[in-house]
Structure formats: C-alpha cells, structure tokens
Design a protein around this motif. Structure first.
Motif, short mmCIF file in Angstrom:
data_model
loop_
_atom_site.label_atom_id
_atom_site.label_comp_id
_atom_site.label_asym_id
_atom_site.label_seq_id
_atom_site.Cartn_x
_atom_site.Cartn_y
_atom_site.Cartn_z
N SER A 102 -7.56 46.95 -17.99
CA SER A 102 -8.51 45.85 -18.12
C SER A 102 -7.91 44.53 -18.58
O SER A 102 -8.49 43.47 -18.34
N VAL A 127 -12.47 43.20 -15.53
CA VAL A 127 -13.54 43.89 -16.25
C VAL A 127 -14.82 43.96 -15.43
O VAL A 127 -15.17 43.05 -14.69
N PHE A 138 -16.30 41.08 -21.37
CA PHE A 138 -15.74 42.05 -22.30
C PHE A 138 -16.04 41.60 -23.71
O PHE A 138 -16.65 40.54 -23.95
N GLU A 163 -15.52 39.50 -11.57
CA GLU A 163 -15.65 40.89 -11.95
C GLU A 163 -14.51 41.71 -11.36
O GLU A 163 -13.83 41.28 -10.43
N GLU A 189 -13.89 46.90 -23.36
CA GLU A 189 -15.14 46.97 -22.61
C GLU A 189 -16.01 48.05 -23.24
O GLU A 189 -15.55 48.84 -24.06
#
Length: 227
Positions: free
Chosen positions: A135, A156, A161, A183, A210
């Motif tokens: 991520s 993410v 996040f 995204e 996340e």
C-alpha cells in the motif's frame, strides 16, 4: 582462554536495523584499551561490508561502484571511546527488491595502528528483510525546525488511508483520514505535514495503514520512526 592481560584492544561490531524500505547499517569500533589509540587507513575507505542471502550468495557489497581517495586517513580514539559509522541498504539488487527473509551482514574494518592487529577486525550479524508493503512506497521524512513532512506514494482502496503518531508511551496524534487522488491499483503521491508534537517522550512513531472494508481491522501497516 583470554586472560585479563590479553584484553582485546579494539572491539568491532556491526548491526543492521531493518525498516520498511531499507536497513540502517551501524558499524561500531570501541577502544577497549586503557590508553588512546590512533588508527590509520591506507585510503579514505575505512570499512567494507557484504550482505548475503540465505543461500550464502553475496547480493550487496558496500564498496562496489564507489571511489575512494588514495591518501592516508587517521582517526583518534580516546580510551573507552566509540566511533560509529552509519550506512543504509535499500533492499535492492540489480534494480529489484530482494525477497523477504533472513540475511547475513559481514563487515571488515580497514584500519591499523602502530602496534598492528593480531588479525583483521571482522564482525557478523543477521537481520530479516520484511515483506514489501503493498500500500505504501518511496516514503521519505523531512524535518525542519522540529516540524516533519512525510511524503511518498500510496496504492489504497477507496482512495484513502489513515495515519497516527505516538511516542511509544501515548498517542500524540489520533487516527486521521487522508484522501489521495487515485484508488488502487493506481499509485498516488501524498504529502503530510505533521503539527508540532508537544510533550513527546522519546522518538516519534508514525503509522500509515488501511482498514479492512469488512471488519475494519488495520491492514498493511507501514511504520516510520522519525530520525
């Protein structure tokens, strides 16, 4: 058996402290004598180290590709004094991040003094390279007058996040949501300017993460220890 009279004059050690995207390498020379020592190096290179994978293959050598000044260098250590060198390895071999797992570091000290060493000073350590975080990547920390800016890239879900800051004893900045431009599976740049952390007791520890869409549990944590 080593007697008190045969006390080792210089103690050399190496330690690798693994982080998310690289290991901090710390080489330490301790003057264990009852007197000062002057240590001379034939070039500006004072040490070398290699990193091996679990198969014993060398995947990184500190001196490879570096140029060193071809002139004598000298350092002075008072009795009981320690000299520390700090380097960094970014987990990269041939342009690609190495797999997670246990690695070995072997260091060689390149100096000598007028009495000479009984043998070359060497040190060995081991450390674990973590799994690559899916991520967050290319995270950098910049500090100006006690204020920290954290920048990097995030991939993410939902294009957002969370982050929080503590000092190992208490939370200094509670969970905060940050929106990014894209995204997953796209990577998006981000930048965070932290407020001044008052009342901290120790180093600042920042967590990026996340939360699972289903149960809300923290996933893919990325921990940053402020320098």
């Amino acid at each position: 058996m080593t007697t008190k009279a045969e006390k080792v004059p210089l103690i050399f050690s190496v330690k690798a402290i693994p982080g998310e995207e690289g290991a901090e390498i710390q080489l330490v020379l301790f003057n264990n004598c009852e007197r000062d020592r002057s240590i001379t190096f034939p070039t500006s290179q004072q040490f070398d180290f290699i990193i091996k994978n679990k198969e014993g293959r060398v995947i990184y050598r500190y001196s490879e590709g570096k140029s060193f000044l071809q002139a004598l260098q000298t350092i002075h250590l008072k009795k009981g004094q320690t000299k520390v060198w700090n380097e960094r390895w970014s987990y990269i071999q041939g342009g690609t991040r190495v797999p997670e797992g246990v690695y070995t570091i072997e260091a060689l000290f390149g100096g000598e003094d007028m009495e000479g060493f009984n043998h070359p000073l060497q040190a060995v350590g081991s450390f674990t390279v973590p799994e690559e975080n899916p991520s967050f990547r290319d995270v950098k920390v910049r500090e100006v007058k006690g204020r920290y800016t954290i920048s990097g890239q995030a991939c993410v879900s939902n294009g957002s996040f969370y982050y929080s800051v503590e000092d190992g004893h208490r939370v200094l900045l509670s969970e905060t949501l940050l929106k990014v431009n894209k995204e997953a599976p796209n990577w998006s740049d981000f930048s965070i300017i932290l407020p001044e952390m008052r009342g901290k007791n120790g180093k600042l520890i920042m967590s990026l993460y996340e939360r699972d869409d289903g149960d809300g549990k923290i996933i893919h944590p990325y921990v940053i220890i402020m320098p």
